[in-house]
Design a protein around this motif. Structure first.
Motif, mmCIF file in Angstrom:
data_model
loop_
_atom_site.group_PDB
_atom_site.id
_atom_site.type_symbol
_atom_site.label_atom_id
_atom_site.label_comp_id
_atom_site.label_asym_id
_atom_site.label_seq_id
_atom_site.Cartn_x
_atom_site.Cartn_y
_atom_site.Cartn_z
ATOM 1 N N ASN A 51 0.801 -1.234 0.000
ATOM 2 C CA ASN A 51 0.000 0.000 0.000
ATOM 3 C C ASN A 51 0.834 1.284 0.000
ATOM 4 N N LYS A 52 2.127 1.206 0.310
ATOM 5 C CA LYS A 52 2.910 2.454 0.424
ATOM 6 C C LYS A 52 3.197 3.099 -0.939
ATOM 7 N N LYS B 127 1.264 6.266 -1.659
ATOM 8 C CA LYS B 127 1.724 7.451 -0.916
ATOM 9 C C LYS B 127 3.018 7.978 -1.529
ATOM 10 N N SER C 190 3.024 8.431 5.983
ATOM 11 C CA SER C 190 1.727 8.987 6.375
ATOM 12 C C SER C 190 1.790 10.442 6.834
ATOM 13 N N ALA D 184 -6.732 -2.095 7.065
ATOM 14 C CA ALA D 184 -5.777 -2.080 8.169
ATOM 15 C C ALA D 184 -5.381 -0.635 8.458
ATOM 16 N N SER D 185 -5.263 -0.291 9.736
ATOM 17 C CA SER D 185 -4.909 1.079 10.123
ATOM 18 C C SER D 185 -3.653 1.053 10.992
ATOM 19 N N GLY D 186 -2.545 1.528 10.428
ATOM 20 C CA GLY D 186 -1.272 1.528 11.145
ATOM 21 C C GLY D 186 -0.749 2.953 11.302
ATOM 22 N N SER D 187 0.002 3.415 10.274
ATOM 23 C CA SER D 187 0.493 4.797 10.343
ATOM 24 C C SER D 187 -0.601 5.798 9.965
ATOM 25 N N ALA D 188 -1.763 5.313 9.558
ATOM 26 C CA ALA D 188 -3.021 6.081 9.452
ATOM 27 C C ALA D 188 -3.290 6.759 8.108
ATOM 28 N N THR E 203 -3.600 5.504 5.057
ATOM 29 C CA THR E 203 -4.576 4.788 4.225
ATOM 30 C C THR E 203 -5.986 5.133 4.687
ATOM 31 N N VAL F 26 -3.510 -2.200 13.582
ATOM 32 C CA VAL F 26 -2.476 -3.242 13.522
ATOM 33 C C VAL F 26 -1.414 -3.064 14.607
ATOM 34 N N TYR G 261 2.262 -7.906 16.013
ATOM 35 C CA TYR G 261 1.774 -7.522 14.701
ATOM 36 C C TYR G 261 0.821 -8.571 14.168
HETATM 37 C C1 LIG Z 1 -0.232 -4.949 5.567
HETATM 38 C C2 LIG Z 1 -0.647 -3.556 5.953
HETATM 39 N N1 LIG Z 1 -1.704 -3.005 5.345
HETATM 40 C C3 LIG Z 1 -2.106 -1.766 5.652
HETATM 41 C C4 LIG Z 1 -1.473 -1.035 6.622
HETATM 42 C C5 LIG Z 1 -2.036 0.281 6.994
HETATM 43 O O1 LIG Z 1 -1.543 1.332 6.301
HETATM 44 P P1 LIG Z 1 -1.208 2.699 7.045
HETATM 45 O O2 LIG Z 1 0.191 2.559 7.538
HETATM 46 O O3 LIG Z 1 -1.414 3.728 6.010
HETATM 47 O O4 LIG Z 1 -2.173 2.856 8.197
HETATM 48 C C6 LIG Z 1 -0.342 -1.551 7.238
HETATM 49 C C7 LIG Z 1 0.380 -0.739 8.194
HETATM 50 O O5 LIG Z 1 0.910 -1.123 9.141
HETATM 51 C C8 LIG Z 1 0.067 -2.847 6.913
HETATM 52 O O6 LIG Z 1 1.133 -3.407 7.489
#
Ligand SMILES: Cc1ncc(COP(=O)(O)O)c(C=O)c1O
Length: 267
Positions: A50-51, A54, A161, A193-197, A199, A221, A263
């Motif tokens: 997904n990166k 960005k 992000s 999925a919501s990690g660094s936010a 997305t 995540v 994770y």
């Molecule tokens: C596999 C996966 N998908 C989606 C995301 C979420 O993306 P974002 O970092 O923009 O929240 C992450 C982030 O940790 C991820 O590891």
């Protein structure tokens, strides 16, 4: 309106076609309703992920600024760092990566294999850090060191992000909306999925404009819902300001029932 606002920002095309929207027949049968997957794992750069979306906006800005080195940070096996190092190599830029070992493992596969091996192949300059506990200033310190060496660094935040990076997921929202129209689908929700936010901030803002009735739900995540909420809300606010579009009144929606210490390991 949204597409026009987005078109003001330069974009480096790394992914030239829409990623597929695929029906998952076995999961749909199991759950008794159709479930589709937007296959952003199939993006074109360095094994996908997904990166890339960005980085299309971040690296376009870095190149416009005359940068010669991308500086970023993440875990040793970070997918974001892998894709940043790949685009740097593709564009003839240097890449400096600050890497932490968040699970304190001595497993050689984690320390040297997978994404970490790819960083070597892409020519990234890796710097090990004990912990990324203050990434904004750690990245700035690394950038300052490069400036003193006469280089022109450009900092890309963890996960790409920033508001600029999250433009990639506004664009993904427009792309997904067009696919839903084409397939005449009216989904009950978009789950991600919501990690660094970035997305979530991008998709949430896009669908607030395009399909205000459609909930965008982030599954955390790496944090609890209470910790993740202000992160997504702040980024969405910065993104709305950058694009000059209305900020949704409702807070972002999150679920943290699947978040575990390693994770994805269940609680
Ligand atoms: C596999 C996966 N998908 C989606 C995301 C979420 O993306 P974002 O970092 O923009 O929240 C992450 C982030 O940790 C991820 O590891």
């Amino acid at each position: 309106m949204l597409a026009t606002a987005l078109a003001r920002f330069p974009r480096l095309t790394l992914q030239s076609s829409a990623t597929p929207l695929e029906l998952l027949p076995r999961l749909s049968a199991e759950l008794g309703r159709p479930v589709y997957c937007k296959r952003d794992d199939t993006t074109s750069l360095a094994l996908g992920g997904n990166k890339v979306r960005k980085l299309e906006y971040l690296v376009a800005a870095a190149l416009a600024d005359g940068a010669d080195t991308l500086v970023t940070a993440g875990a040793i096996q970070s997918n974001h760092v892998r894709q940043t190092a790949a685009v740097a190599a593709q564009q003839g830029l240097g890449c400096v990566a600050l890497l932490e070992n968040p699970i304190a493992t001595a497993d050689p596969g984690y320390l040297h294999g997978g994404n970490r091996l790819l960083l070597e192949l892409f020519g990234a300059e890796v710097s090990a850090v004990a912990a990324l506990d203050d990434p904004v200033s750690q990245l700035e310190t690394a950038a300052e060191r490069l400036r003193q060496q006469g280089r022109k660094p450009w900092v890309i935040p963890i996960g790409g992000s920033s508001a600029l990076g999250a433009l990639g997921y506004v664009r993904a929202g427009l792309e997904l909306d067009a696919q839903l129209h084409e397939l005449q689908l009216q989904p009950a929700a978009v789950i991600l999925a919501s990690g660094s936010a970035g997305t979530q901030a991008g998709l949430d803002l896009a669908f607030h404009q395009l399909r205000p009735e459609l909930p965008v739900i982030g599954v955390t995540v790496s944090r609890t819902e209470a910790e993740q909420l202000p992160k997504v809300a702040l980024l969405r606010q910065q993104l709305a300001g950058l694009l000059g579009v209305a900020l949704p009144e409702d807070p972002p929606q999150l679920r943290d029932g699947y978040f575990g210490p390693c994770y994805g390991e269940p609680n």
